[in-house]
Enzyme design. Structure first.
Site, PDB file in Angstrom:
ATOM      1  N   CYS A 194       3.496   8.925 -19.313  1.00  0.00           N
ATOM      2  CA  CYS A 194       4.330   9.996 -19.857  1.00  0.00           C
ATOM      3  C   CYS A 194       5.773   9.503 -19.857  1.00  0.00           C
ATOM      4  O   CYS A 194       6.310   9.143 -18.800  1.00  0.00           O
ATOM      5  CB  CYS A 194       4.175  11.228 -18.969  1.00  0.00           C
ATOM      6  SG  CYS A 194       5.293  12.587 -19.382  1.00  0.00           S
ATOM      7  N   HIS A 235       2.017  12.153 -26.183  1.00  0.00           N
ATOM      8  CA  HIS A 235       1.273  13.147 -26.971  1.00  0.00           C
ATOM      9  C   HIS A 235       1.258  12.812 -28.473  1.00  0.00           C
ATOM     10  O   HIS A 235       0.356  13.214 -29.194  1.00  0.00           O
ATOM     11  CB  HIS A 235       1.903  14.540 -26.817  1.00  0.00           C
ATOM     12  CG  HIS A 235       1.468  15.267 -25.579  1.00  0.00           C
ATOM     13  ND1 HIS A 235       1.892  14.901 -24.320  1.00  0.00           N
ATOM     14  CD2 HIS A 235       0.655  16.338 -25.409  1.00  0.00           C
ATOM     15  CE1 HIS A 235       1.356  15.734 -23.429  1.00  0.00           C
ATOM     16  NE2 HIS A 235       0.602  16.614 -24.069  1.00  0.00           N
ATOM     17  N   GLU A 263      -0.986  19.648 -27.468  1.00  0.00           N
ATOM     18  CA  GLU A 263      -1.696  20.131 -26.275  1.00  0.00           C
ATOM     19  C   GLU A 263      -2.644  21.278 -26.628  1.00  0.00           C
ATOM     20  O   GLU A 263      -3.704  21.425 -26.040  1.00  0.00           O
ATOM     21  CB  GLU A 263      -0.656  20.581 -25.248  1.00  0.00           C
ATOM     22  CG  GLU A 263      -1.192  20.881 -23.869  1.00  0.00           C
ATOM     23  CD  GLU A 263      -1.586  19.653 -23.052  1.00  0.00           C
ATOM     24  OE1 GLU A 263      -1.151  18.522 -23.366  1.00  0.00           O
ATOM     25  OE2 GLU A 263      -2.365  19.820 -22.103  1.00  0.00           O
ATOM     26  N   CYS A 298       6.751   9.738 -27.051  1.00  0.00           N
ATOM     27  CA  CYS A 298       6.056  10.694 -26.167  1.00  0.00           C
ATOM     28  C   CYS A 298       4.570  10.415 -26.360  1.00  0.00           C
ATOM     29  O   CYS A 298       4.109  10.261 -27.499  1.00  0.00           O
ATOM     30  CB  CYS A 298       6.396  12.124 -26.597  1.00  0.00           C
ATOM     31  SG  CYS A 298       5.330  13.397 -25.890  1.00  0.00           S
ATOM     32  N   ASP A 323      -0.148  12.299 -16.623  1.00  0.00           N
ATOM     33  CA  ASP A 323       0.669  12.877 -17.704  1.00  0.00           C
ATOM     34  C   ASP A 323       0.794  14.384 -17.451  1.00  0.00           C
ATOM     35  O   ASP A 323       0.064  14.946 -16.631  1.00  0.00           O
ATOM     36  CB  ASP A 323       0.012  12.623 -19.079  1.00  0.00           C
ATOM     37  CG  ASP A 323       0.869  13.171 -20.226  1.00  0.00           C
ATOM     38  OD1 ASP A 323       2.079  12.914 -20.253  1.00  0.00           O
ATOM     39  OD2 ASP A 323       0.325  13.885 -21.096  1.00  0.00           O
ATOM     40  N   SER A 324       1.695  15.019 -18.185  1.00  0.00           N
ATOM     41  CA  SER A 324       1.820  16.475 -18.063  1.00  0.00           C
ATOM     42  C   SER A 324       0.602  17.183 -18.666  1.00  0.00           C
ATOM     43  O   SER A 324       0.361  18.356 -18.370  1.00  0.00           O
ATOM     44  CB  SER A 324       3.081  16.938 -18.789  1.00  0.00           C
ATOM     45  OG  SER A 324       3.025  16.517 -20.144  1.00  0.00           O
TER      46      SER A 324
END
Ligand code: DGL
Length: 262
Positions: free
Chosen positions: A74, A183, A152, A181, A11-12
């Site tokens: 992601c 997140h 994040e 998403c 994932d980012s």
């Protein structure tokens, strides 16, 4: 392919931990490598080419470590790079996309709101999905620039996140909410406050089941023993010390989500 080899997850940033948490519940004895491309975070506001470059670099780092499968945890990275990854590697590459199909089926003609990054909603992959389902009910696309950034930086249970969501959801009525998403699962408790009676769906559960099924079909499930998690990042000094806190938090959120579903 070696059954004992690790599964690579990507994932980012912290979002893919929501998929890792599900995988650990389903397949606790596997070895996992979790890679966060924190140096290039956030993906959602970047160009497709920039995201692709980051994903290919991270995938190469995991391929070097001999992963038996790559899980792109992601939505944005999947939209930008899944075809390139599949063309490049021999091991299975699984990705995630906004769970529009189950959402539309659950909503049965009622309204569905999808929250995702700008890049996910703009990409061809999502446009095609949207076209396939747009006639089946009211679908509201909500792009949420900056929302993954809040998560994040650890703001997913506080007033900052609540204020962002209250602006994003102003005037939105939805019977089903799709978290497009990875997140956003961290925001589950707050999103529930805004849509108390709605179904909240994310693609993480489906992806984790797909991982199980694919490993089984290809004879790649590890034979017993202890499992492990190795954490890598393109900015390890920033990411590594924070991983455990996010992992514990997602396990407590997943306990609520599963409880709700049973
Ligand atoms: N976790 C990513 C997703 O599922 C996006 C976060 C970002 O913008 O980097 O789309």
């Amino acid at each position: 392919m070696n059954r004992e080899a690790p599964i690579g997850l990507f994932d980012s940033g912290v979002g893919g931990i929501s998929v890792l948490g599900r995988l650990i519940n389903l397949l606790p004895r596997e070895n996992y490598i979790y890679y966060a491309d924190t140096a290039r975070f956030p993906y959602g506001d970047k160009s497709c080419a920039e995201v692709k470059a980051g994903v290919l670099k991270a995938a190469a780092a995991m391929a070097e470590r001999g992963v038996k499968m790559l899980v792109v945890a992601c939505n944005t990275a999947t939209a930008a790079a899944i075809e390139d990854l599949r063309a490049k590697y021999d091991f299975p590459v699984l990705g995630i996309e906004p769970a529009l199909k189950p959402a539309v089926e659950t909503a049965a003609g009622k309204s569905v709101a999808i929250i995702a990054t700008s890049l996910t909603l703009k990409e061809e992959k999502f446009r095609r999905l949207f076209e396939a389902y747009r006639e089946k009910g009211e679908i509201i696309n909500l792009k949420a620039p900056g929302l993954a950034d809040l998560v994040e930086s650890g703001h997913y249970r506080d007033e900052m996140a609540r204020a962002y969501l209250s602006e994003l959801f102003a005037g939105v009525k939805a019977d089903t909410v799709v978290l497009g998403c990875t997140h956003y699962l961290f925001l589950w408790e707050l999103i529930r406050e805004f849509f108390p009676g709605a179904e909240i769906i994310d693609g993480g559960e489906g992806l984790a089941r797909n991982v199980c099924r694919t490993l089984e079909e290809q004879g790649l499930l590890k034979d017993g023993g202890e499992g492990s998690i190795t954490v890598l990042s393109s900015d390890e000094a920033l990411f590594l010390p924070r991983f455990d806190g996010f992992f514990q938090d997602i396990l407590s959120i997943l306990a609520l989500v599963s409880h709700k579903m049973t």
